[in-house]
Design an enzyme around this catalytic site. Structure first.
Site, PDB file in Angstrom:
ATOM      1  N   SER A  14       0.805  -1.218   0.000  1.00 29.23           N
ATOM      2  CA  SER A  14       0.000   0.000   0.000  1.00 29.23           C
ATOM      3  C   SER A  14       0.837   1.266   0.000  1.00 29.23           C
ATOM      4  O   SER A  14       0.351   2.328  -0.352  1.00 29.23           O
ATOM      5  CB  SER A  14      -0.926   0.022   1.227  1.00 29.23           C
ATOM      6  N   CYS A  15       2.088   1.169   0.380  1.00 26.03           N
ATOM      7  CA  CYS A  15       2.928   2.367   0.481  1.00 26.03           C
ATOM      8  C   CYS A  15       4.301   2.057  -0.054  1.00 26.03           C
ATOM      9  O   CYS A  15       5.005   1.209   0.489  1.00 26.03           O
ATOM     10  CB  CYS A  15       3.030   2.835   1.927  1.00 26.03           C
ATOM     11  N   GLY A  16       4.694   2.734  -1.111  1.00 29.55           N
ATOM     12  CA  GLY A  16       5.959   2.420  -1.741  1.00 29.55           C
ATOM     13  C   GLY A  16       7.157   3.043  -1.082  1.00 29.55           C
ATOM     14  O   GLY A  16       8.278   2.795  -1.497  1.00 29.55           O
TER      15      GLY A  16
END
Length: 282
Positions: free
Chosen positions: A114-116
């Protein structure tokens, strides 16, 4: 490798009726990216296009900017204690003479689906200077009606989503709306890395005439990945973040959000959107 999906026994409840049936789920597995044999990052991804994912990640990190700078990408044999290959570890070898960044704990990143950018020491650490500045030579001009047609074209190309309903997608379109490439992944940033990595290995960077469309929101990390690949326009079907808008304004990136039907919001780089109603009707 057919590992993008898996089957799982599921209990279905529909209007009080209970039944069992197998359900198709999108696969999510860790991928460790090594650089010249040393661990660099771990990301949760949908297996498939792993080499492109690793290459795109290195573009986003500013490690490489041209396909000639990558000598090889391979799966690491003996990834487990018993010597079996899990196909969850890839090693990228840089070409001779390409500088190898200092791999410290600050750069050894764990990224989720969900979060790079989780694990970055600070916002400044991700404002990497791109080798492919967003360019307007020649200028890209797109009519709102063309942009409105792109989400349906992206949806029609999402083959794994049709079977699972659980994937993000990213696509590259030409200035005339032609679908150039599409990738799916449980992580939206991975889908973009797969697009950029494929372009890198095909020696197509910078993507200075392309439109990047993402199926979810436009976060800072997606805007940064677009800028690092020289993409002039990023469109999303959902909302952008404030930092994505700020980065787009700083770098000259055109940022479009809430692209749904004939409606959209243009947050930055409006000079690439043909706002002449007469021209749009034509």
């Amino acid at each position: 490798m057919g590992r993008a999906t898996t089957r799982h026994r599921t209990i279905r409840i529909r209007d009080g009726a209970v039944s069992t049936r197998p359900d198709t789920l999108v696969a999510e597995e860790p991928l460790e990216i090594r650089l010249n044999g040393r661990p660099l990052a771990i990301t949760m991804r949908t297996p498939g296009d792993d080499f492109a994912l690793a290459a795109g990640f290195l573009v986003s990190e500013g490690v490489v900017g041209d396909g000639s700078e990558v000598r090889s990408i391979v799966y690491c044999a003996g990834a487990t204690d018993d010597g079996a290959n899990t196909y969850n570890v890839v090693d990228v070898r840089l070409a001779p003479g390409v500088p190898v960044p200092d791999i410290t704990l600050e750069r050894h990143v764990y990224t989720t689906s969900s979060c790079g950018l989780c694990g970055k020491a600070s916002l400044d650490a991700v404002r990497t200077r791109t080798r492919h500045p967003v360019s307007d030579t020649p200028p890209l001009r797109v009519a709102p009606s063309l942009l409105s047609a792109l989400p349906d074209r992206l949806r029609a190309a999402q083959r794994v989503f049709d079977r699972t309903g659980g994937l993000h997608a990213a696509a590259l379109f030409s200035g005339t709306g032609e679908l150039l490439d599409v990738r799916e992944d449980v992580g939206r940033h991975n889908a973009v890395d797969k697009l950029v990595g494929r372009a890198l290995t095909d020696h197509r960077l910078p993507l200075s005439r392309a439109i990047l469309l993402v199926s979810g929101r436009a976060s800072f990390e997606l805007a940064q990945k677009a800028v690092m690949a020289g993409i002039p326009m990023l469109a999303a079907v959902s909302a952008p973040s404030s930092l994505a808008v700020e980065l787009a304004a700083e770098t000259g990136l055109t940022l479009v959000g809430f692209l749904r039907g004939a409606s959209m919001n243009v947050y930055a780089g409006e000079h690439r959107i043909d706002l002449d109603p007469a021209a749009d009707r034509a």
